[in-house]
Design a protein around this motif. Sequence first.
Motif, PDB file in Angstrom:
ATOM      1  N   LEU A  21       0.871  -1.175   0.000  1.00  0.00           N
ATOM      2  CA  LEU A  21       0.000   0.000   0.000  1.00  0.00           C
ATOM      3  C   LEU A  21       0.911   1.229   0.000  1.00  0.00           C
ATOM      4  CD1 LEU A  21      -2.799   1.388   0.273  1.00  0.00           C
ATOM      5  CD2 LEU A  21      -2.480   1.264   2.758  1.00  0.00           C
ATOM      6  N   CYS A  22       0.776   2.052  -1.037  1.00  0.00           N
ATOM      7  CA  CYS A  22       1.639   3.235  -1.159  1.00  0.00           C
ATOM      8  C   CYS A  22       0.765   4.490  -1.072  1.00  0.00           C
ATOM      9  CB  CYS A  22       2.392   3.195  -2.489  1.00  0.00           C
ATOM     10  SG  CYS A  22       3.450   4.636  -2.743  1.00  0.00           S
ATOM     11  N   GLN A  23       0.918   5.222   0.024  1.00  0.00           N
ATOM     12  CA  GLN A  23       0.122   6.435   0.237  1.00  0.00           C
ATOM     13  C   GLN A  23       0.928   7.682  -0.131  1.00  0.00           C
ATOM     14  OE1 GLN A  23      -0.644   5.995   4.508  1.00  0.00           O
ATOM     15  NE2 GLN A  23      -2.604   5.003   4.055  1.00  0.00           N
ATOM     16  N   PHE A  24       0.236   8.662  -0.667  1.00  0.00           N
ATOM     17  CA  PHE A  24       0.887   9.935  -1.011  1.00  0.00           C
ATOM     18  C   PHE A  24      -0.194  10.996  -1.154  1.00  0.00           C
ATOM     19  CE2 PHE A  24       0.222   7.075  -4.544  1.00  0.00           C
ATOM     20  CZ  PHE A  24      -0.499   7.825  -5.459  1.00  0.00           C
ATOM     21  N   GLY A  25       0.234  12.237  -1.216  1.00  0.00           N
ATOM     22  CA  GLY A  25      -0.729  13.329  -1.313  1.00  0.00           C
ATOM     23  C   GLY A  25      -1.102  13.647  -2.751  1.00  0.00           C
ATOM     24  N   ASP A  26      -2.066  14.552  -2.894  1.00  0.00           N
ATOM     25  CA  ASP A  26      -2.525  14.923  -4.233  1.00  0.00           C
ATOM     26  C   ASP A  26      -1.417  15.578  -5.054  1.00  0.00           C
ATOM     27  OD1 ASP A  26      -3.836  16.604  -1.895  1.00  0.00           O
ATOM     28  OD2 ASP A  26      -3.145  18.037  -3.399  1.00  0.00           O
ATOM     29  N   GLY A  27      -0.501  16.277  -4.401  1.00  0.00           N
ATOM     30  CA  GLY A  27       0.573  16.945  -5.132  1.00  0.00           C
ATOM     31  C   GLY A  27       1.467  15.977  -5.874  1.00  0.00           C
ATOM     32  N   ALA A  28       1.628  14.776  -5.311  1.00  0.00           N
ATOM     33  CA  ALA A  28       2.519  13.779  -5.914  1.00  0.00           C
ATOM     34  C   ALA A  28       2.014  13.313  -7.276  1.00  0.00           C
ATOM     35  CB  ALA A  28       2.671  12.584  -4.976  1.00  0.00           C
ATOM     36  N   VAL A  29       0.718  13.459  -7.508  1.00  0.00           N
ATOM     37  CA  VAL A  29       0.143  12.971  -8.764  1.00  0.00           C
ATOM     38  C   VAL A  29       0.720  13.726  -9.962  1.00  0.00           C
ATOM     39  CG1 VAL A  29      -2.048  12.754 -10.034  1.00  0.00           C
ATOM     40  CG2 VAL A  29      -1.951  12.194  -7.604  1.00  0.00           C
ATOM     41  N   GLU A  30       1.175  14.956  -9.735  1.00  0.00           N
ATOM     42  CA  GLU A  30       1.700  15.752 -10.855  1.00  0.00           C
ATOM     43  C   GLU A  30       3.180  15.497 -11.142  1.00  0.00           C
ATOM     44  OE1 GLU A  30      -0.866  16.593 -12.033  1.00  0.00           O
ATOM     45  OE2 GLU A  30      -2.124  16.827 -10.273  1.00  0.00           O
ATOM     46  N   THR A  31       3.823  14.622 -10.386  1.00  0.00           N
ATOM     47  CA  THR A  31       5.248  14.367 -10.635  1.00  0.00           C
ATOM     48  C   THR A  31       5.424  13.317 -11.722  1.00  0.00           C
ATOM     49  OG1 THR A  31       5.414  12.567  -9.025  1.00  0.00           O
ATOM     50  CG2 THR A  31       5.786  14.800  -8.192  1.00  0.00           C
ATOM     51  N   GLY A  32       6.596  13.333 -12.337  1.00  0.00           N
ATOM     52  CA  GLY A  32       6.918  12.306 -13.330  1.00  0.00           C
ATOM     53  C   GLY A  32       7.021  10.930 -12.709  1.00  0.00           C
ATOM     54  N   SER A  33       7.434  10.872 -11.455  1.00  0.00           N
ATOM     55  CA  SER A  33       7.600   9.553 -10.836  1.00  0.00           C
ATOM     56  C   SER A  33       6.255   8.873 -10.607  1.00  0.00           C
ATOM     57  CB  SER A  33       8.412   9.635  -9.549  1.00  0.00           C
ATOM     58  OG  SER A  33       7.850  10.546  -8.668  1.00  0.00           O
TER      59      SER A  33
END
Lengths: 330, 358
Positions: free
Chosen positions: B150-162
């Motif tokens: 399970l990999c959690q992250f914020g909405d900002g991470a969605v805009e990264t290339g990774s």
Amino acid sequence: MADLTYREALRRALDDELARDPDVFLMGEEIGRFEGSYKVTAGLWQKYGPERVRETPISEEGFVGAGIGAAMMGLRPVVEIMTINFILVAMDQVINHAAKIRYMFGGAVGVPMVIRTPGGAGAQLTAQHSQSLEAWFAGCPGIKVVAPASVADAYGMLKTAIRDDDPVLFCENLVMYNVTGTMPDDPDYTVPLGRAAVVREGSDLTLVAHSYTVQRALRVADTMSRDGIEIEVVDLRSLRPLDAETVAESVRKTSRALIAEEGWSTYGVGAELAARIHRLCFDDLDAPVERVGGAEVPMPYSKPLELAALPLESKIEAAARGLLAESGIA
Amino acid sequence: MAKAAETPPDTLLDKDTALRLFRMMALIRRFEERTEEQYTRARIGGYCHLAIGEEASTVGAIDALEPGDCLYASYRDHGTALAVGSEPVAVMAELFGKETGVAHGRGGSMHLMDVQRRFFGGWGIVGAHLPIATGTALALSYRDLPNAVLCQFGDGAVETGSFHEALNLAGVWDLPIVFQIINNQYGMGTSVEQSSAEPDLWRRAAAYRMHGERIDGNDVLAVREATARLMGIARRERRPALLETITYRFRGHSVADAGKVYRSAEEIESWRKRDPITRFGLHCSERGLLEQDEIDQVWSDVAAEVKSAIDEALGAAFPDPDTLYEHVYGDSAWREQFSRMRAGAPFGERGEERTWQT
């Protein structure tokens, strides 16, 4: 003792380690069916299958990160970056992640991963495909950076790197791939990291180099030997850990130091070694430490310009003769 | 194909589960409030990102994990560590920079982890842990283990290339991983609408032929149900998924941000009315699962637990400066490898005894 190319020695090390340890797997662009952009992995996909020789999309940040995440689980990924120039898009994974993880998690988890990647210039590959960036990485605690300059070292150091529990940037060289040399017959042959080698003894000047520049240094030493000048050539082999002691021992004997590298010398390997030699050999030096590297320009395309930008034997020899002249020889 | 889920299915809820979920959310809320206070008292340094308001998205998802599953999180990770079961005192000790902290004071607020419980960190570069989590899923697959990540992250991470690279790799390699966007609607002060050409973030999954789903991230039961279902598919069928849980942080991006210049008081107030803990408490009392006095007891228990964590962590020792160089490398040969690098090194790097004040 058998003669092999540097490429074949690397392939044999990969083959041996894949056979020895089921946790070892390879990952990179075009390393499977295509056999590797520079054919280092030829035949391994057929032999070990797509799980252990994993072809990746053009996603350096993605698959270097994936190597880290797999290594944190105890696997031993050997990640190929097609050339060191492309590692820049994965810089965050190498510097902010691979190099930091063990420390910032208090030692709870490590990253036993190898990144293999060739650098170097000389085939008119121009500005974005001709760099030698290893010094940038060697300045960063948390990773190890090695750059073998011989067939035996390519084999022995790659095996050591794969067995190492820390992340290792394993710098190969495009020109070296076709160089032939002797390989020890011992299948258990390994070379420790952090040990430089005196590859030619001499008494008049210490010439320090790594990777393909060692070959150039040896040719310069042969040329100048005809004039009665004996150059001692030190092959660093490993940039981090750095074996400064072997360099200092040599400089104490010769009293003169020249560092040659294909990368830019400003803030480079030569800069680091000059500072150390200055501290370690202050009273032994007969001349200031000299450095020679690639011209500090983006690599041009046109052949005469490219040759002018490379630290060719002629440029290294000129630097050596200048240094000798400064201290009253030749 | 993927669609935004409407009302979550009615989940059968027993009293023990209700109490466990409520208690964990309350513990995180209380822990974060006291953390904020400790920061203002200068006992915590550096950055400090609170997750007040996001408890349901964290607790619901982590409660759905099974033994052997692996977890990755962003730097807003205090609640994550508590939810996996790390001791509050060890988490607080880490925030205080103490040797007894979860990372022995080396990581701090953003780099909590608990490898024993398969929590592989708290990560500080937005989006960069997604490829790493993907590699952990690759390792599970390589070893043919029956678990998922399970990999959690914020909405900002969605805009990264990774984000793109990780989801693409998970897709082409059929990896057992669920990517959970904890969408609190702002990356620092920049809204999702400002950042994203497709603000329905869950729809990004379609680009990878992956299941995508958006749920109410302030509904702990909905989060738990969706995570359990998608992790189940990941474990059994080696199919990744993208889960977007919509939530809100009541505080600013970090304790240094009041969180008021880029959003209105009305907006904040409207979300306070959807407080995930109050809401779940009401849900449970309406169904006779938790009595008011039990709810009161939970709040008083977690307050005492956090107080004792603070007291104990305050009394713990700081790391010894002589251990500064430990854990940079870990191979058994590293000291030998580096033994010839001290020669001529910069001052302080030659193994000298420290004669200067720190």
